[in-house]
Design a protein around this motif. Structure first.
Motif, PDB file in Angstrom:
ATOM      1  N   ASN A  11       0.839  -1.192   0.000  1.00 19.30           N
ATOM      2  CA  ASN A  11       0.000   0.000   0.000  1.00 19.30           C
ATOM      3  C   ASN A  11       0.882   1.253   0.000  1.00 19.30           C
ATOM      4  OD1 ASN A  11      -2.243   1.641   0.087  1.00 19.30           O
ATOM      5  ND2 ASN A  11      -2.506   1.456   2.305  1.00 19.30           N
ATOM      6  N   THR A  12       1.620   1.406  -1.074  1.00 17.04           N
ATOM      7  CA  THR A  12       2.554   2.517  -1.251  1.00 17.04           C
ATOM      8  C   THR A  12       2.685   2.778  -2.747  1.00 17.04           C
ATOM      9  OG1 THR A  12       3.769   1.794   0.712  1.00 17.04           O
ATOM     10  CG2 THR A  12       4.924   3.294  -0.763  1.00 17.04           C
ATOM     11  N   PRO A  13       2.753   4.049  -3.172  1.00 18.09           N
ATOM     12  CA  PRO A  13       2.895   4.349  -4.600  1.00 18.09           C
ATOM     13  C   PRO A  13       4.173   3.767  -5.208  1.00 18.09           C
ATOM     14  CG  PRO A  13       2.272   6.319  -3.368  1.00 18.09           C
ATOM     15  CD  PRO A  13       2.600   5.253  -2.355  1.00 18.09           C
ATOM     16  N   VAL A  14       4.095   3.431  -6.485  1.00 19.23           N
ATOM     17  CA  VAL A  14       5.174   2.748  -7.189  1.00 19.23           C
ATOM     18  C   VAL A  14       6.490   3.516  -7.141  1.00 19.23           C
ATOM     19  CG1 VAL A  14       4.652   3.657  -9.504  1.00 19.23           C
ATOM     20  CG2 VAL A  14       5.724   1.405  -9.264  1.00 19.23           C
ATOM     21  N   ASP A  15       6.460   4.839  -7.253  1.00 22.99           N
ATOM     22  CA  ASP A  15       7.716   5.605  -7.246  1.00 22.99           C
ATOM     23  C   ASP A  15       8.482   5.423  -5.940  1.00 22.99           C
ATOM     24  OD1 ASP A  15       7.521   6.654  -9.823  1.00 22.99           O
ATOM     25  OD2 ASP A  15       6.296   8.345  -9.154  1.00 22.99           O
ATOM     26  N   ARG A  16       7.753   5.413  -4.825  1.00 24.85           N
ATOM     27  CA  ARG A  16       8.413   5.248  -3.525  1.00 24.85           C
ATOM     28  C   ARG A  16       8.981   3.834  -3.381  1.00 24.85           C
ATOM     29  NH1 ARG A  16       6.263   4.716   2.281  1.00 24.85           N
ATOM     30  NH2 ARG A  16       8.157   5.078   3.459  1.00 24.85           N
ATOM     31  N   VAL A  17       8.235   2.837  -3.838  1.00 29.67           N
ATOM     32  CA  VAL A  17       8.708   1.453  -3.752  1.00 29.67           C
ATOM     33  C   VAL A  17       9.964   1.275  -4.604  1.00 29.67           C
ATOM     34  CG1 VAL A  17       8.132  -0.973  -4.139  1.00 29.67           C
ATOM     35  CG2 VAL A  17       6.376   0.589  -3.277  1.00 29.67           C
ATOM     36  N   PHE A  18       9.913   1.752  -5.847  1.00 28.17           N
ATOM     37  CA  PHE A  18      11.068   1.630  -6.738  1.00 28.17           C
ATOM     38  C   PHE A  18      12.285   2.348  -6.148  1.00 28.17           C
ATOM     39  CE2 PHE A  18      13.925   2.705 -10.127  1.00 28.17           C
ATOM     40  CZ  PHE A  18      13.928   1.587 -10.934  1.00 28.17           C
ATOM     41  N   GLU A  19      12.075   3.549  -5.650  1.00 27.09           N
ATOM     42  CA  GLU A  19      13.177   4.321  -5.075  1.00 27.09           C
ATOM     43  C   GLU A  19      13.836   3.571  -3.920  1.00 27.09           C
ATOM     44  OE1 GLU A  19      13.587   8.415  -2.547  1.00 27.09           O
ATOM     45  OE2 GLU A  19      12.318   8.464  -4.332  1.00 27.09           O
ATOM     46  N   TYR A  20      13.018   2.984  -3.056  1.00 33.54           N
ATOM     47  CA  TYR A  20      13.546   2.263  -1.899  1.00 33.54           C
ATOM     48  C   TYR A  20      14.339   1.027  -2.336  1.00 33.54           C
ATOM     49  CZ  TYR A  20      13.849  -0.001   2.614  1.00 33.54           C
ATOM     50  OH  TYR A  20      14.330  -0.602   3.753  1.00 33.54           O
ATOM     51  N   VAL A  21      13.753   0.206  -3.202  1.00 35.97           N
ATOM     52  CA  VAL A  21      14.403  -1.046  -3.622  1.00 35.97           C
ATOM     53  C   VAL A  21      15.656  -0.767  -4.446  1.00 35.97           C
ATOM     54  CG1 VAL A  21      14.132  -3.130  -5.032  1.00 35.97           C
ATOM     55  CG2 VAL A  21      12.295  -2.419  -3.500  1.00 35.97           C
ATOM     56  N   SER A  22      15.642   0.280  -5.253  1.00 37.12           N
ATOM     57  CA  SER A  22      16.773   0.538  -6.145  1.00 37.12           C
ATOM     58  C   SER A  22      17.986   1.126  -5.433  1.00 37.12           C
ATOM     59  CB  SER A  22      16.352   1.442  -7.302  1.00 37.12           C
ATOM     60  OG  SER A  22      16.000   2.723  -6.834  1.00 37.12           O
ATOM     61  N   ASP A  23      17.846   1.483  -4.162  1.00 36.14           N
ATOM     62  CA  ASP A  23      19.004   1.944  -3.387  1.00 36.14           C
ATOM     63  C   ASP A  23      19.519   0.773  -2.566  1.00 36.14           C
ATOM     64  OD1 ASP A  23      20.896   3.045  -1.709  1.00 36.14           O
ATOM     65  OD2 ASP A  23      19.675   4.791  -1.184  1.00 36.14           O
ATOM     66  N   PRO A  24      20.626   0.167  -2.986  1.00 40.08           N
ATOM     67  CA  PRO A  24      21.108  -1.037  -2.299  1.00 40.08           C
ATOM     68  C   PRO A  24      21.440  -0.815  -0.824  1.00 40.08           C
ATOM     69  CG  PRO A  24      22.713  -0.262  -3.910  1.00 40.08           C
ATOM     70  CD  PRO A  24      21.482   0.562  -4.090  1.00 40.08           C
ATOM     71  N   ARG A  25      21.658   0.415  -0.419  1.00 41.56           N
ATOM     72  CA  ARG A  25      21.944   0.684   1.003  1.00 41.56           C
ATOM     73  C   ARG A  25      20.746   0.355   1.881  1.00 41.56           C
ATOM     74  NH1 ARG A  25      25.091   5.083  -1.796  1.00 41.56           N
ATOM     75  NH2 ARG A  25      23.019   5.562  -2.579  1.00 41.56           N
ATOM     76  N   ASN A  26      19.541   0.287   1.301  1.00 41.76           N
ATOM     77  CA  ASN A  26      18.341  -0.061   2.066  1.00 41.76           C
ATOM     78  C   ASN A  26      18.177  -1.569   2.247  1.00 41.76           C
ATOM     79  OD1 ASN A  26      17.471   2.621   2.325  1.00 41.76           O
ATOM     80  ND2 ASN A  26      16.453   2.548   0.334  1.00 41.76           N
ATOM     81  N   LEU A  27      18.774  -2.353   1.392  1.00 36.89           N
ATOM     82  CA  LEU A  27      18.490  -3.789   1.367  1.00 36.89           C
ATOM     83  C   LEU A  27      18.807  -4.538   2.666  1.00 36.89           C
ATOM     84  CD1 LEU A  27      19.454  -4.596  -2.330  1.00 36.89           C
ATOM     85  CD2 LEU A  27      17.178  -4.185  -1.353  1.00 36.89           C
ATOM     86  N   PRO A  28      19.911  -4.238   3.373  1.00 34.82           N
ATOM     87  CA  PRO A  28      20.141  -4.963   4.634  1.00 34.82           C
ATOM     88  C   PRO A  28      19.032  -4.759   5.674  1.00 34.82           C
ATOM     89  CG  PRO A  28      22.177  -3.980   3.881  1.00 34.82           C
ATOM     90  CD  PRO A  28      21.071  -3.420   3.007  1.00 34.82           C
ATOM     91  N   GLU A  29      18.251  -3.678   5.565  1.00 39.46           N
ATOM     92  CA  GLU A  29      17.132  -3.445   6.490  1.00 39.46           C
ATOM     93  C   GLU A  29      16.030  -4.485   6.317  1.00 39.46           C
ATOM     94  OE1 GLU A  29      15.465   0.424   5.905  1.00 39.46           O
ATOM     95  OE2 GLU A  29      17.315   1.463   6.409  1.00 39.46           O
ATOM     96  N   ILE A  30      15.875  -5.013   5.114  1.00 38.15           N
ATOM     97  CA  ILE A  30      14.744  -5.896   4.826  1.00 38.15           C
ATOM     98  C   ILE A  30      15.143  -7.312   4.450  1.00 38.15           C
ATOM     99  CG2 ILE A  30      13.215  -3.998   4.181  1.00 38.15           C
ATOM    100  CD1 ILE A  30      13.805  -4.706   1.206  1.00 38.15           C
ATOM    101  N   TRP A  31      16.409  -7.549   4.163  1.00 38.68           N
ATOM    102  CA  TRP A  31      16.872  -8.844   3.659  1.00 38.68           C
ATOM    103  C   TRP A  31      17.633  -9.565   4.763  1.00 38.68           C
ATOM    104  CZ3 TRP A  31      18.538  -8.772  -2.036  1.00 38.68           C
ATOM    105  CH2 TRP A  31      18.712 -10.072  -2.519  1.00 38.68           C
ATOM    106  N   PRO A  32      17.029 -10.565   5.384  1.00 33.16           N
ATOM    107  CA  PRO A  32      17.619 -11.193   6.566  1.00 33.16           C
ATOM    108  C   PRO A  32      19.052 -11.710   6.397  1.00 33.16           C
ATOM    109  CG  PRO A  32      15.366 -11.930   6.287  1.00 33.16           C
ATOM    110  CD  PRO A  32      15.722 -11.137   5.059  1.00 33.16           C
ATOM    111  N   SER A  33      19.407 -12.285   5.273  1.00 35.69           N
ATOM    112  CA  SER A  33      20.735 -12.882   5.122  1.00 35.69           C
ATOM    113  C   SER A  33      21.747 -11.980   4.432  1.00 35.69           C
ATOM    114  CB  SER A  33      20.629 -14.203   4.356  1.00 35.69           C
ATOM    115  OG  SER A  33      19.882 -15.132   5.107  1.00 35.69           O
TER     116      SER A  33
END
Length: 150
Positions: A11-33
């Protein structure tokens, strides 16, 4: 090569989702391994290249990830090299104020990782990991913005 495909609606607009996922610095926050992301560099196509450390079945792997296709806000096609050879296709489909995210991963389990006997166990573990990743993405992006107390 093994394949995993999972979908989640956020439940979030596509631009915000894409922006978050496309910044690899965010990935350790959501990716357990995913232990570490470092040396993030911008690419001419708008994407990123970075080094990572990842843990699979108790083993640590280091490698590089590169956005081969960066089509904002439609999709990201990412290739990793090094410890675990893989590709990630993130697709983002807007649905009003929601976004449907589909993640397709193709990967090869490194031969040294307990051999063929462990492959079914590792495959199940990776399927669970991808579900957690998408659920964590949903939780992260659907939480309200922090408020400032004055």
């Amino acid at each position: 090569m093994l394949k995993i495909e999972r979908t989640v609606t956020i439940n979030t607009p596509v631009d915000r989702v894409f922006e978050y996922v496309s910044d690899p610095r965010n990935l350790p926050e959501i990716w357990p391994s995913l232990i570490e992301v470092k040396d993030v560099r911008d690419l001419p196509n708008g994407g990123k290249r970075f080094a990572f450390t990842y843990k699979m079945a108790g083993f640590r792997f280091e490698g590089f990830s590169e956005d081969v296709e960066y089509v904002r806000p439609d999709h990201l096609f990412i290739k990793t090299t090094g410890g675990v050879e893989s590709t990630f296709l993130w697709k983002f489909v807007p649905m009003g104020q929601e976004t449907t995210v589909t993640l397709t991963v193709n990967y090869t389990i490194p031969g040294a990782l307990l051999g063929k006997l462990a492959e079914p166990f590792i495959a199940r573990q990776n399927e669970h990991e991808n579900e957690l990743l998408l659920n964590n993405l949903k939780l992260r992006l659907e939480q309200p913005a922090p408020t400032t107390i004055r």
